[in-house]
Design an enzyme around this catalytic site. Structure first.
Site, PDB file in Angstrom:
ATOM      1  N   ASP A 128      36.988  38.920  36.435  1.00  0.00           N
ATOM      2  CA  ASP A 128      38.148  37.987  35.776  1.00  0.00           C
ATOM      3  C   ASP A 128      37.716  36.543  35.974  1.00  0.00           C
ATOM      4  O   ASP A 128      38.696  35.679  35.604  1.00  0.00           O
ATOM      5  CB  ASP A 128      39.635  38.179  36.364  1.00  0.00           C
ATOM      6  CG  ASP A 128      40.091  39.630  35.652  1.00  0.00           C
ATOM      7  OD1 ASP A 128      40.017  39.855  34.349  1.00  0.00           O
ATOM      8  OD2 ASP A 128      40.328  40.213  36.599  1.00  0.00           O
ATOM      9  N   ASP A 139      39.717  43.006  27.388  1.00  0.00           N
ATOM     10  CA  ASP A 139      40.061  41.869  27.972  1.00  0.00           C
ATOM     11  C   ASP A 139      38.794  41.190  28.489  1.00  0.00           C
ATOM     12  O   ASP A 139      38.609  39.965  28.265  1.00  0.00           O
ATOM     13  CB  ASP A 139      41.076  41.955  29.278  1.00  0.00           C
ATOM     14  CG  ASP A 139      41.732  43.286  29.176  1.00  0.00           C
ATOM     15  OD1 ASP A 139      41.524  44.107  28.511  1.00  0.00           O
ATOM     16  OD2 ASP A 139      42.990  43.399  30.038  1.00  0.00           O
TER      17      ASP A 139
HETATM   18  N1  GLY Z   1      43.745  42.140  32.382  1.00  0.00           N
HETATM   19  C1  GLY Z   1      44.615  41.448  31.666  1.00  0.00           C
HETATM   20  C2  GLY Z   1      45.597  41.931  31.019  1.00  0.00           C
HETATM   21  O1  GLY Z   1      46.374  42.422  31.595  1.00  0.00           O
HETATM   22  O2  GLY Z   1      46.020  41.614  29.796  1.00  0.00           O
END
Ligand code: GLY
Length: 405
Positions: A120, A179
């Site tokens: 992330d 993501d």
């Molecule tokens: N991991 C990012 C989301 O929950 O969108």
């Protein structure tokens, strides 16, 4: 007789032109006002949110019934959004109290440039330090983002040509989630800034792997593709936050669209633009997309229409569609921009936007973290606010100002 007809036609033409111009200007004035009003509210709300949030953590969500602010430490994936939004608000309002709060929050976040727990880094560091550098030109912020890019590529796995999202666990061997496309902005940017291709090479590799494995023939995306690191083969296609493995988790579709637009912006590779157009087509033509264009949390939830909307999916979608509008023409452009505008207008109504002082200082309400985990369901979330503010700025910079020139 003939000259009277010509005069009548000329008058009618002039009337139509003047009405169209007036209508366009009125519409633009309406958006100009809406954007200004949202940033004034945002400044007020984010001062409150800053006051409510202890100095060593970040805001995460707010439980309305309990009147309780939920915070996270800086290693949580959303930790960059609060400072990122503060920078967006500062950029628009020049409010120095907002800037001071943004700087304080960067101070506690900086250590995450070494974050190796998951993928992330883009969310955490590019949305915060990336914006801080863009707005202030302070080179120290740029260095933090460079370090984060170096940290992120440690998760690149050559055997699968992708960046591993989460470590292996009881459910997944080597999961790559849709993501993850969002982190590629940090990598492409770092390459361009440093004239060092290695980050962008990895980003391209990752985007190509995602394009090949995450998407179904209808251009909807799986949430998680799990790989076998030894063979490089796909082991399974699953969901973590969606309704089911084969369903269409709304935020994932927005992430994917936004991600392929990032890749097109930095590479000008037409395949990425075509993929983005196809994803947008899938979303906008979907029968489950409500009239106000704020999606339900999953396009295939069997509880539609009696289930939750996800304002975060809508805000990300609006921001992405405004970028797609930059790369499209004619009717296609009109649809992208009009849809984004409709989302921004919907999110600015009392149904989705907090009143001053409400919900701890968040701007928007009714987002969904993860329904299957019963976590952060129907709450305000920092990333919904962040992409809403970003979309408002994009609208202002790319469409409003262009219309006035
Ligand atoms: N991991 C990012 C989301 O929950 O969108």
């Amino acid at each position: 007789m003939r000259s009277i007809t010509i005069i009548k036609a000329a008058l009618l033409f002039t009337f139509v032109c003047v009405s169209t111009i007036n209508f366009a200007q009125k519409k633009d004035k309406e958006m100009e006002k809406l954007i200004e009003e949202n940033f004034l509210l945002a400044a007020e709300q984010y001062k409150l949110l800053g006051k409510n949030t202890p100095s060593n953590v970040m805001p995460r969500n707010y439980i309305g019934i309990e009147k309780k602010l939920v915070t996270s430490n800086t290693s949580w994936w959303t930790s960059g959004f609060f400072p990122g939004s503060l920078w967006y608000i500062y950029e628009q309002t020049k409010d120095t109290a907002i800037k001071a709060e943004a700087e304080r929050r960067l101070g506690i976040l900086e250590k995450e440039k070494y974050h190796t727990k998951d993928h992330d880094l883009g969310f955490m560091i590019y949305c915060s330090f990336g914006n801080a550098y863009r707005i202030t030109g302070n080179k120290a912020y740029k260095e933090v983002a460079f370090t984060a890019a170096e940290t992120l590529i440690k998760r690149y796995r050559p055997s699968i040509n992708a960046i591993q999202s989460w470590d292996s666990n009881a459910k997944f061997k080597c999961p790559v989630i849709i993501d993850n496309m969002m982190n590629l902005e940090l990598l492409c940017w770092a390459s361009d800034q440093q004239r060092e291709p290695k980050y962008k090479v990895i980003a391209i590799d990752h985007a190509n792997t995602t394009l090949k494995n995450h998407y179904r023939p209808d251009f909807s995306s799986y949430h998680v593709v799990d790989f076998n690191l030894e063979t490089g083969e796909v082991a399974a296609k699953k969901t973590a936050q969606g309704f089911s493995d084969e369903s269409v988790w709304s935020r994932g579709q927005s992430w994917g669209l936004y991600g392929f637009l990032i890749m097109y912006r930095f590479t000008k590779e037409p395949t990425y633009l075509q993929q983005a157009k196809n994803i947008a087509g899938f979303i906008l033509d979907h029968p489950s997309l409500p009239k106000d264009n704020v999606p339900y949390w999953d396009f295939n939830s069997t509880d539609i229409p009696n289930t939750y909307r996800d304002v975060s999916a809508a805000a990300i979608l609006a921001s992405a569609l405004l970028e797609l509008g930059q790369y499209t023409d004619g009717k296609e452009k009109e649809v992208n921009v009009k849809t984004a505008k409709k989302i921004l207008k919907s999110l600015s109504t009392a149904k989705y936007r907090n009143k001053p002082g409400q919900n701890g200082g968040f701007i928007l309400k009714h987002s969904v973290g993860s329904v299957p985990h019963q976590s952060e369901v129907d709450v305000p979330l920092t990333y919904a606010d962040y992409y809403f503010l970003e979309a408002l700025i994009r609208y202002k910079n790319w469409y409003l100002q262009a219309a006035q020139n």
